[in-house]
Motif scaffolding. Structure first.
Motif, PDB file in Angstrom:
ATOM      1  N   ARG A 148       0.845  -1.191   0.000  1.00  8.79           N
ATOM      2  CA  ARG A 148       0.000   0.000   0.000  1.00  8.79           C
ATOM      3  C   ARG A 148       0.882   1.244   0.000  1.00  8.79           C
ATOM      4  NH1 ARG A 148      -5.814  -0.624   0.030  1.00  8.79           N
ATOM      5  NH2 ARG A 148      -6.064  -2.891   0.053  1.00  8.79           N
ATOM      6  N   PRO A 149       0.349   2.368  -0.422  1.00  8.88           N
ATOM      7  CA  PRO A 149       1.139   3.602  -0.328  1.00  8.88           C
ATOM      8  C   PRO A 149       1.630   3.828   1.101  1.00  8.88           C
ATOM      9  CG  PRO A 149      -0.840   3.972  -1.634  1.00  8.88           C
ATOM     10  CD  PRO A 149      -0.969   2.595  -1.058  1.00  8.88           C
ATOM     11  N   GLY A 150       2.890   4.172   1.226  1.00 10.61           N
ATOM     12  CA  GLY A 150       3.460   4.400   2.552  1.00 10.61           C
ATOM     13  C   GLY A 150       4.030   3.162   3.203  1.00 10.61           C
ATOM     14  N   ALA A 151       3.957   1.997   2.548  1.00 12.48           N
ATOM     15  CA  ALA A 151       4.535   0.749   3.086  1.00 12.48           C
ATOM     16  C   ALA A 151       3.979   0.423   4.466  1.00 12.48           C
ATOM     17  CB  ALA A 151       6.067   0.840   3.114  1.00 12.48           C
ATOM     18  N   THR A 152       2.650   0.427   4.578  1.00 12.99           N
ATOM     19  CA  THR A 152       2.006   0.155   5.857  1.00 12.99           C
ATOM     20  C   THR A 152       2.255  -1.269   6.317  1.00 12.99           C
ATOM     21  OG1 THR A 152      -0.023  -0.301   4.625  1.00 12.99           O
ATOM     22  CG2 THR A 152       0.196   1.891   5.621  1.00 12.99           C
ATOM     23  N   VAL A 153       2.114  -1.462   7.632  1.00 10.39           N
ATOM     24  CA  VAL A 153       2.315  -2.763   8.266  1.00 10.39           C
ATOM     25  C   VAL A 153       1.083  -3.078   9.101  1.00 10.39           C
ATOM     26  CG1 VAL A 153       3.682  -4.029   9.990  1.00 10.39           C
ATOM     27  CG2 VAL A 153       4.836  -2.569   8.313  1.00 10.39           C
ATOM     28  N   SER A 154       0.624  -4.311   9.042  1.00  9.04           N
ATOM     29  CA  SER A 154      -0.503  -4.750   9.870  1.00  9.04           C
ATOM     30  C   SER A 154      -0.040  -4.782  11.325  1.00  9.04           C
ATOM     31  CB  SER A 154      -0.964  -6.138   9.422  1.00  9.04           C
ATOM     32  OG  SER A 154      -2.050  -6.575  10.212  1.00  9.04           O
ATOM     33  N   ARG A 170      -8.531   6.721  20.476  1.00 10.12           N
ATOM     34  CA  ARG A 170      -8.003   8.000  19.988  1.00 10.12           C
ATOM     35  C   ARG A 170      -8.151   8.128  18.473  1.00 10.12           C
ATOM     36  NH1 ARG A 170      -3.196   6.927  23.064  1.00 10.12           N
ATOM     37  NH2 ARG A 170      -2.010   6.867  21.098  1.00 10.12           N
ATOM     38  N   ASN A 171      -8.763   7.108  17.853  1.00 11.05           N
ATOM     39  CA  ASN A 171      -9.031   7.123  16.414  1.00 11.05           C
ATOM     40  C   ASN A 171      -7.745   7.180  15.593  1.00 11.05           C
ATOM     41  OD1 ASN A 171     -10.861   6.970  14.257  1.00 11.05           O
ATOM     42  ND2 ASN A 171     -10.846   9.193  13.972  1.00 11.05           N
ATOM     43  N   VAL A 172      -6.787   6.333  15.986  1.00 10.11           N
ATOM     44  CA  VAL A 172      -5.528   6.267  15.247  1.00 10.11           C
ATOM     45  C   VAL A 172      -5.819   5.827  13.811  1.00 10.11           C
ATOM     46  CG1 VAL A 172      -5.040   3.863  15.864  1.00 10.11           C
ATOM     47  CG2 VAL A 172      -3.169   5.402  15.356  1.00 10.11           C
ATOM     48  N   SER A 173      -5.012   6.282  12.877  1.00  7.71           N
ATOM     49  CA  SER A 173      -5.214   5.925  11.475  1.00  7.71           C
ATOM     50  C   SER A 173      -4.556   4.585  11.168  1.00  7.71           C
ATOM     51  CB  SER A 173      -4.609   6.991  10.567  1.00  7.71           C
ATOM     52  OG  SER A 173      -4.573   6.528   9.226  1.00  7.71           O
ATOM     53  N   PRO A 174      -5.202   3.725  10.362  1.00  4.38           N
ATOM     54  CA  PRO A 174      -4.562   2.464   9.956  1.00  4.38           C
ATOM     55  C   PRO A 174      -3.254   2.675   9.203  1.00  4.38           C
ATOM     56  CG  PRO A 174      -6.914   2.387   9.492  1.00  4.38           C
ATOM     57  CD  PRO A 174      -6.595   3.796   9.884  1.00  4.38           C
ATOM     58  N   SER A 175      -3.034   3.873   8.680  1.00  2.00           N
ATOM     59  CA  SER A 175      -1.801   4.145   7.937  1.00  2.00           C
ATOM     60  C   SER A 175      -0.686   4.695   8.829  1.00  2.00           C
ATOM     61  CB  SER A 175      -2.080   5.126   6.797  1.00  2.00           C
ATOM     62  OG  SER A 175      -2.528   6.368   7.304  1.00  2.00           O
ATOM     63  N   SER A 176      -0.940   4.756  10.141  1.00  2.00           N
ATOM     64  CA  SER A 176       0.045   5.362  11.042  1.00  2.00           C
ATOM     65  C   SER A 176       1.308   4.522  11.204  1.00  2.00           C
ATOM     66  CB  SER A 176      -0.577   5.604  12.425  1.00  2.00           C
ATOM     67  OG  SER A 176      -1.593   6.572  12.353  1.00  2.00           O
ATOM     68  N   TYR A 177       1.210   3.218  10.955  1.00  2.00           N
ATOM     69  CA  TYR A 177       2.336   2.328  11.232  1.00  2.00           C
ATOM     70  C   TYR A 177       2.801   1.698   9.931  1.00  2.00           C
ATOM     71  CZ  TYR A 177       0.433   3.304  15.749  1.00  2.00           C
ATOM     72  OH  TYR A 177      -0.047   3.970  16.840  1.00  2.00           O
ATOM     73  N   HIS A 178       4.098   1.794   9.698  1.00  2.00           N
ATOM     74  CA  HIS A 178       4.651   1.407   8.403  1.00  2.00           C
ATOM     75  C   HIS A 178       6.091   0.953   8.582  1.00  2.00           C
ATOM     76  CE1 HIS A 178       6.405   5.404   8.742  1.00  2.00           C
ATOM     77  NE2 HIS A 178       5.175   5.891   8.922  1.00  2.00           N
TER      78      HIS A 178
END
Length: 294
Positions: free
Chosen positions: A235-241, A251-259
């Protein structure tokens, strides 16, 4: 151009180490293999001795891809496999196998929900799948499911899929069946979709879901897969599960916060959140559901 890695007594040839895999964040194949090495103590816990499906991107994350279930050929002698329903799957048991697959541009790792040779699930995975490409309510949905589980005496760990969704993982005692987990999932799915009909749906067909989040309780079958905890995603940004705390969800963290560029720091700080939770007591819920069916 080629390189050679010596890992645990095995030689792994690295082809095109400078090839961009996520060019928008500057990740080359050589960097990717370094990141996989750092992820390996965590990722391998959830792939070891399971039937592995990879998604390969020969031209990088933005290029064409293909799913690979059958073990690639040729393969090194250290790569173990297992046959399930006439497919010869890789068993991703160690770092040499992981780096070999990484060199083949396997950017995603999707293990089975059961061990090779077993018909029983390893954990309960609740999959919340947004219909919209961007879903600002996904953490709200995850929080509601987590609260429902807690009300039933069941603790859980949420994780980003690395894409748009969230999975909620419940460690289980050995011996439960896929059928029992589907029954429990159906109960939860129907409850939250009736209580929050604007948010959840159990409609399988995407075209009929509107903008709702699909509560997928049907994922629990032999041979099915989900993105492993700590797998990279193409995915864009090389996200990690990434497993989360419930405070982060609230706190409504974004799924794209961790990469791939920040996951090592997070793991050094928090460790493996999944490994901290013991098997949960599902017997009361399953007993209640059995009574309802009789």
């Amino acid at each position: 151009m080629k390189g050679l890695l010596r890992i645990e007594g095995h030689d792994i040839v690295v082809t095109n180490p400078d090839k961009p895999l996520w060019p928008e964040v500057g990740i080359t194949k050589a960097m990717y293999l370094q990141k996989l090495t750092a992820l390996s103590p965590f990722l391998l816990r959830y792939t070891s001795n399971r039937l592995l499906t990879t998604i390969r991107y020969p031209h990088g994350a933005a290029g064409e891809s293909f799913y690979q279930k059958n073990a690639p050929q040729p393969r090194p002698s250290f790569v173990q496999t297992a046959v399930h329903e006439k497919i010869n799957y890789v068993l991703l048991n160690g770092l040499p196998e992981l780096l070999w697959l990484g060199n083949l541009a396997a950017l995603e790792f999707h293990p089975s929900l059961h061990a090779a040779g077993s018909t029983l699930p390893c954990e309960w995975m609740i999959d919340l799948d947004p219909t919209l490409p961007e879903e600002p309510r996904i953490m709200e949905a995850a929080s509601l499911v987590g609260e429902l589980l807690r009300s039933l005496g069941i603790q859980s760990v949420p994780k980003t899929s690395g894409a748009t969704g969230v999975q909620i993982i419940v460690p289980i005692e050995a011996g439960l069946t896929f059928e029992e987990l589907r029954s429990a999932g159906q109960f939860l799915a129907q409850y939250v979709s009736q209580k929050h009909p604007e948010l959840f749906t159990v409609e399988r067909l995407k075209k009929h879901r509107g903008n709702k989040i699909y509560f997928d309780y049907l994922q629990h079958y032999s041979g099915r897969t989900l993105a492993a905890p700590y797998t990279p995603r193409a995915r864009p940004g090389a996200t990690v599960s990434t497993p989360l705390t419930w405070e982060e969800v609230n706190r409504n963290v974004s799924p794209s916060s961790y990469h791939l560029l920040n996951i090592e720091e997070r793991l050094q700080e928090k460790g493996d959140l999944l490994s901290l939770l013991p098997p949960q007591p599902l017997a009361p819920l399953l007993g209640h559901l059995r009574k309802k069916q009789t």
